[in-house]
Design a protein around this motif. Sequence first.
Motif, PDB file in Angstrom:
ATOM      1  N   GLY B  75       0.799  -1.219   0.000  1.00  0.00           N
ATOM      2  CA  GLY B  75       0.000   0.000   0.000  1.00  0.00           C
ATOM      3  C   GLY B  75       0.831   1.268   0.000  1.00  0.00           C
ATOM      4  N   SER B  76       0.352   2.267  -0.726  1.00  0.00           N
ATOM      5  CA  SER B  76       0.992   3.577  -0.844  1.00  0.00           C
ATOM      6  C   SER B  76       2.330   3.521  -1.586  1.00  0.00           C
ATOM      7  N   MET B 379     -11.321  -5.139  -1.235  1.00  0.00           N
ATOM      8  CA  MET B 379     -11.896  -4.728   0.043  1.00  0.00           C
ATOM      9  C   MET B 379     -13.253  -5.403   0.274  1.00  0.00           C
ATOM     10  N   ALA B 380     -14.064  -5.402  -0.791  1.00  0.00           N
ATOM     11  CA  ALA B 380     -15.401  -5.990  -0.666  1.00  0.00           C
ATOM     12  C   ALA B 380     -15.319  -7.478  -0.327  1.00  0.00           C
ATOM     13  N   MET B 395     -10.191   4.473  -2.503  1.00  0.00           N
ATOM     14  CA  MET B 395      -9.600   4.834  -3.780  1.00  0.00           C
ATOM     15  C   MET B 395      -8.744   3.651  -4.240  1.00  0.00           C
ATOM     16  N   HIS B 396      -7.438   3.844  -4.446  1.00  0.00           N
ATOM     17  CA  HIS B 396      -6.615   2.785  -5.049  1.00  0.00           C
ATOM     18  C   HIS B 396      -6.063   1.807  -4.036  1.00  0.00           C
ATOM     19  N   GLU B 397      -6.338   2.041  -2.751  1.00  0.00           N
ATOM     20  CA  GLU B 397      -5.852   1.107  -1.731  1.00  0.00           C
ATOM     21  C   GLU B 397      -6.880   1.049  -0.618  1.00  0.00           C
ATOM     22  N   MET B 441      -2.401  -2.513   4.687  1.00  0.00           N
ATOM     23  CA  MET B 441      -2.778  -1.577   3.636  1.00  0.00           C
ATOM     24  C   MET B 441      -2.503  -2.211   2.277  1.00  0.00           C
ATOM     25  N   ILE B 442      -3.582  -2.516   1.577  1.00  0.00           N
ATOM     26  CA  ILE B 442      -3.475  -3.298   0.336  1.00  0.00           C
ATOM     27  C   ILE B 442      -3.681  -2.410  -0.885  1.00  0.00           C
TER      28      ILE B 442
END
Lengths: 443, 501
Positions: B75-76, B379-380, B395-397, B441-442
């Motif tokens: 992530g990030s 996430m879902a 958003m993207h993560e 954080m994915i």
Amino acid sequence: MPYIPHTDTNIREMLAAANVANLDDLFSSIPKELRLAKPLALPAPLSEIEATKLLCELADQNTNAARTPSFLGAGCYNHFVPAVVDHLASRSEFYTAYTPYQPETSQGALTTAFEYQTMMCQLTGMEVSNASLYDGATALAEAILMALHITNKKKVIISKTIHPEYRATVRAWLEDLDINIIELDFTNGMTSLEALEKKLNNNTACVAYQSPNFFGIIEPVDEIVKLVRKYEGTMLISVVNPMALGLLKTPGDYGVDIVVGDAQPLGNRMSFGGPHLGFMATKMAHIRKMPGRIVGETTDAKGRRGFVLTLSTREQHIRREKATSNICSNQALCAIRTAIYLSAVGKTGLKQVAELNLQKAHYAAEKLSAIPGFKLTFSGAFFNEFVIRCKKPEGINKYLLKKNIIGGLALGRFYPELKDSMLFCVTEMNTKEEIDKLAAMLD
Amino acid sequence: MNDKLIFEESSPGRSACALPALDVPAQDINKLLPPTVLRQTPADLPEVDELTLVRHYTNLSRKNFGVDSGFYPLGSCTMKYNPKVNETLCGLTGFAQLHPYQPASTVQGILRIMYELGEYLKEISGLDGVSLTPAAGAHGEFTGLKVIHQYFKKHNDKRTKVLIPDSAHGTNPASGALCGFHAVEVKSDPHGNVDIADLKAKMNNEVAALMLTIPNTLGLFDEHIAEICQIVHDGGGFIYMDGANFNSIMGITKPSMVCVDVLHFNLHKTFSTPHGCGGPGSGPIAVTAKLTPYLPVPTVSSPRWGLNQPISDGLGAIVTKDENGYSLNYDRPDSIGQIKGFFGNIAVLIRAYVYIRMMGPAGLKKASQMAVLNANYVMAQLKQHYHLQYDRHCMHECVLDATIQLKKFGVRTLDIAKRLLDYGYHPPTIYFPLIVHEALMIEPTETESKETLDEFISVMIAIAKEAETTPDVVKTAPTSTPVGRLDEVKAARELRVRYTK
């Protein structure tokens, strides 16, 4: 768009799974009035064939040192890079990896960085090295910041024979920090010891010099050390060309506190000035004040040797505003190239390359200074760069370019008092034939 | 696999390098240099033949995980696939073998790339001025804050503070400190946005800027962004945007529309340069017209093409090598000066240029859309198995956490990360942002296919089950990597940071 795998079916399925009606709805948290109504005004996409053609055309518009003999140095050097460096650094496991935050799956990066640190220590004669900084100029700024933290003093003395862009960087970095920066004049192309003696006092946090300096000359380091050591607590920072350390006494031998420089000459291309890599080495006593990443050795539960990023409490992601520096991404891949380069040339090879530089540069200096109207501006001992006094350096360079030679650097741009001088660099890449041609053109 | 260091493979007398013989008359070195300056013992570098060298670093590379090796949802960090054509093109001799002090007339091709890339970044950000010089994101932060500092200095306005949300990247406060600013933390509200009341309480005429990561490090777009900018601007401060997460908004919005004053790009993330084990990166900044005079030197000028000229279509467009071509401009009296040697990480700039040219406007937008789709999909699928602190579109993560696993089974986020290694995945970013305690954080990025994500999701679910049924398997992971969990405390206590025989 070959880099996006999704088919329309994929997109439909994924939107449904995420419980979203359409792609726009994914961005519902961005207020409507903040969303673009029309496409970006950028050129239409190129295919790989078109992009390749365009970039090859643009590359061909540049005069490059592989085709046109060049005598430019001044902080960026045209040296030989063995093919193994390109091949090994191009292993995608190296270049497509991130910072080694998960050590178990990053032993390649960590081990190589540990080897790099070791090699930089051996080159500089120092006890510890970090795993790279942005470039030589920022490494000097970081070293001065480090000295300010360690000594808690506010006066910085730097020699005017340090690369002008390094000094400019130091000024820009430190300007807002309530620090007194003093630049020392030079005599005969070397730091003025008289000026240094006058400026030194108990408030001096550090003295920075470069050797070989911007003019290629080896500074009277022994004398500088003697003067600085009269003031307890004042730190000595040395900027070095790491290639020269194949031949020259190390900063460690002189008892310097922090050594910095740019390791571009060791396995990295000129690339129009970047990416290069800054290095920093110091004494063990100062390791906790050193910026940048450091790799340390340790073991796993089975006692196997392994490497990790260590002392990360110095770093910004933990101490935040109390961090010793804000550097995060460094120049890791360039450091990998340097480790491979130093392993390739090895103990005898580095000395041999350095000797080739020394011999050829002296041959060139002799040839050029024998031409009427050309003479050496300074008389000090030099490594692979030297300054020649002549009429109209810019005009000479224009003339040389017409004859397919990239000349030296006209110094007036950085030193108005030397507007009649130019800095030439000769490396192992310059053949005798090229040097003779240069001399013949100027005669 | 061989576990030796290159020093341990060394044998005196070996070398992997063939150098040319000296072709000028040899002179006695002791005559060329005073013996007192000569090194007495050569540096103790490795002595290996070429094949040993090749095998050593090939084996080491095999102990390293890159994007080309497998899924890397860090992530990030935006570990997306980076096109191979970039590598080929930035390595062309006509770029790699250029000296930065060559006359401008001999480097028009590279200057044109720099100039046009600057124009593209202005269009993408909607801002007016750009500097390509910063060498990395944190360097861009430093440069952007310097520009703001310089603005206030020139206007005799003494501002000493920068506001930084508690969800910010750690480099933000450090960059502020480096510019002589005092960092003041602003809290996040329960929805992961900036806490407006806290912002209002802390905003005053001592504040030079608010540093905002957009979208933020929770992977969320702050819902009150307009109000936040209004508060800061009304107080006379600037909005600094950390652009590390730009990969989610290309072509969707422009920072200028959000009222951002300064922004740094992470070219190596968004515009596709591989991370190289931690660099080189590139962190250009873009600023509003008001701040443009303070940008560092040099900037790239093109009097002939002019700032308002349409961007050329590239193919076949020839730049005349005349005195009006591209040049580097150092003559900028209000500039903060020079922030590194030469002009920036040029090879990274070339990759970004190629990427933008090949993607085009629709491609960039699609990349952002797919990056956001992928993150929401993951996430879902995972939110029934891992705790999700902020249940809204990301958003993207996305930031999940292992609170449930920790409380119920004593399995920490770190254990889950290590277990992923056994399944052949690089773990997500963990324990960041700091405000989510067991954070995972994915960031899947747009280049990963649905199939890859489905496999990853099933592995994450399998690990959640393992945490429940066989927690020790998770807690003792990894077992399949070249080394097991390494003793980091020992590394820091018994410092060994170089090889000794």
